[in-house]
Design an enzyme around this catalytic site. Sequence first.
Site, PDB file in Angstrom:
ATOM      1  N   GLU A 282      32.828  33.260  36.653  1.00  0.00           N
ATOM      2  CA  GLU A 282      34.098  33.466  35.956  1.00  0.00           C
ATOM      3  C   GLU A 282      33.872  34.070  34.577  1.00  0.00           C
ATOM      4  O   GLU A 282      32.728  34.256  34.131  1.00  0.00           O
ATOM      5  CB  GLU A 282      34.837  32.118  35.869  1.00  0.00           C
ATOM      6  CG  GLU A 282      35.169  31.588  37.260  1.00  0.00           C
ATOM      7  CD  GLU A 282      35.958  30.288  37.257  1.00  0.00           C
ATOM      8  OE1 GLU A 282      36.081  29.641  36.187  1.00  0.00           O
ATOM      9  OE2 GLU A 282      36.455  29.919  38.344  1.00  0.00           O
TER      10      GLU A 282
ATOM     11  N   GLU B  78      31.507  34.593  47.633  1.00  0.00           N
ATOM     12  CA  GLU B  78      31.264  35.397  48.831  1.00  0.00           C
ATOM     13  C   GLU B  78      30.942  36.842  48.450  1.00  0.00           C
ATOM     14  O   GLU B  78      30.041  37.467  48.996  1.00  0.00           O
ATOM     15  CB  GLU B  78      32.502  35.383  49.750  1.00  0.00           C
ATOM     16  CG  GLU B  78      32.849  34.010  50.307  1.00  0.00           C
ATOM     17  CD  GLU B  78      33.814  33.224  49.437  1.00  0.00           C
ATOM     18  OE1 GLU B  78      33.769  33.377  48.205  1.00  0.00           O
ATOM     19  OE2 GLU B  78      34.615  32.459  49.988  1.00  0.00           O
TER      20      GLU B  78
ATOM     21  N   CYS C 249      37.857  38.616  49.491  1.00  0.00           N
ATOM     22  CA  CYS C 249      36.524  38.420  50.077  1.00  0.00           C
ATOM     23  C   CYS C 249      36.522  38.735  51.569  1.00  0.00           C
ATOM     24  O   CYS C 249      35.555  39.288  52.095  1.00  0.00           O
ATOM     25  CB  CYS C 249      36.040  36.996  49.827  1.00  0.00           C
ATOM     26  SG  CYS C 249      35.621  36.734  48.094  1.00  0.00           S
TER      27      CYS C 249
HETATM   28  N1  THU Z   1      36.614  31.376  44.685  1.00  0.00           N
HETATM   29  C1  THU Z   1      35.488  31.710  45.371  1.00  0.00           C
HETATM   30  O1  THU Z   1      34.420  31.921  44.795  1.00  0.00           O
HETATM   31  N2  THU Z   1      35.584  31.810  46.703  1.00  0.00           N
HETATM   32  C2  THU Z   1      36.673  31.512  47.425  1.00  0.00           C
HETATM   33  O2  THU Z   1      36.633  31.604  48.647  1.00  0.00           O
HETATM   34  C3  THU Z   1      37.905  31.091  46.770  1.00  0.00           C
HETATM   35  C4  THU Z   1      37.906  31.164  45.296  1.00  0.00           C
HETATM   36  C5  THU Z   1      36.501  31.200  43.228  1.00  0.00           C
HETATM   37  C6  THU Z   1      37.237  32.204  42.377  1.00  0.00           C
HETATM   38  C7  THU Z   1      37.431  31.406  41.106  1.00  0.00           C
HETATM   39  O3  THU Z   1      36.242  31.469  40.342  1.00  0.00           O
HETATM   40  C8  THU Z   1      37.594  29.976  41.597  1.00  0.00           C
HETATM   41  O4  THU Z   1      37.032  29.940  42.872  1.00  0.00           O
HETATM   42  C9  THU Z   1      39.033  29.502  41.641  1.00  0.00           C
HETATM   43  O5  THU Z   1      39.819  30.382  42.346  1.00  0.00           O
END
Ligand code: THU
Length: 142
Positions: free
Chosen positions: A53, A64, A98
């Site tokens: 993030e 992913e 993703c």
């Molecule tokens: N996120 C992922 O890394 N993969 C997912 O399949 C769903 C969401 C992350 C994005 C963000 O950093 C956090 O989870 C909250 O949405």
Amino acid sequence: MPDAAPELDPALDLTLAAHALAAQPRAYAPYSKFRVGAAIVMSGKIFEGVNVENASYGLGICAERSAVFSAVIAGAHELAAVMVCTDASPPSSPCGACRQVLYEFARDPAAVVVTSINPAGERRSWTLAELLPDGFSGRELP
Ligand code: THU
């Protein structure tokens, strides 16, 4: 009756789950606090990813996609399997962005098993074709 959950080779499933679980604490998720670890098989090799993030929220990337981009950097282009680990219960499924990025590298989306787990041992699985039916493959492009 819903389709039976697709199954990965049990040894590969175990290995990928171990990688996704091990990656999850390396997520950089100080804003959402939602840590995600991913492990994928591309061109016969395992690649890990985590969500990363940013204080400028829109710049973050999912686990992913970071796994796929690592694979491509290493020269791997053929997606075979995906494992995702979050703390969600029931385990959460990959976001739409993703799904599209995974689809780009799946020769046969119906043969790519996507599994989501959590550290408590719960799991859900789908094929990529189930997650992104009739996806945009790029073959339509001029
Ligand atoms: N996120 C992922 O890394 N993969 C997912 O399949 C769903 C969401 C992350 C994005 C963000 O950093 C956090 O989870 C909250 O949405």
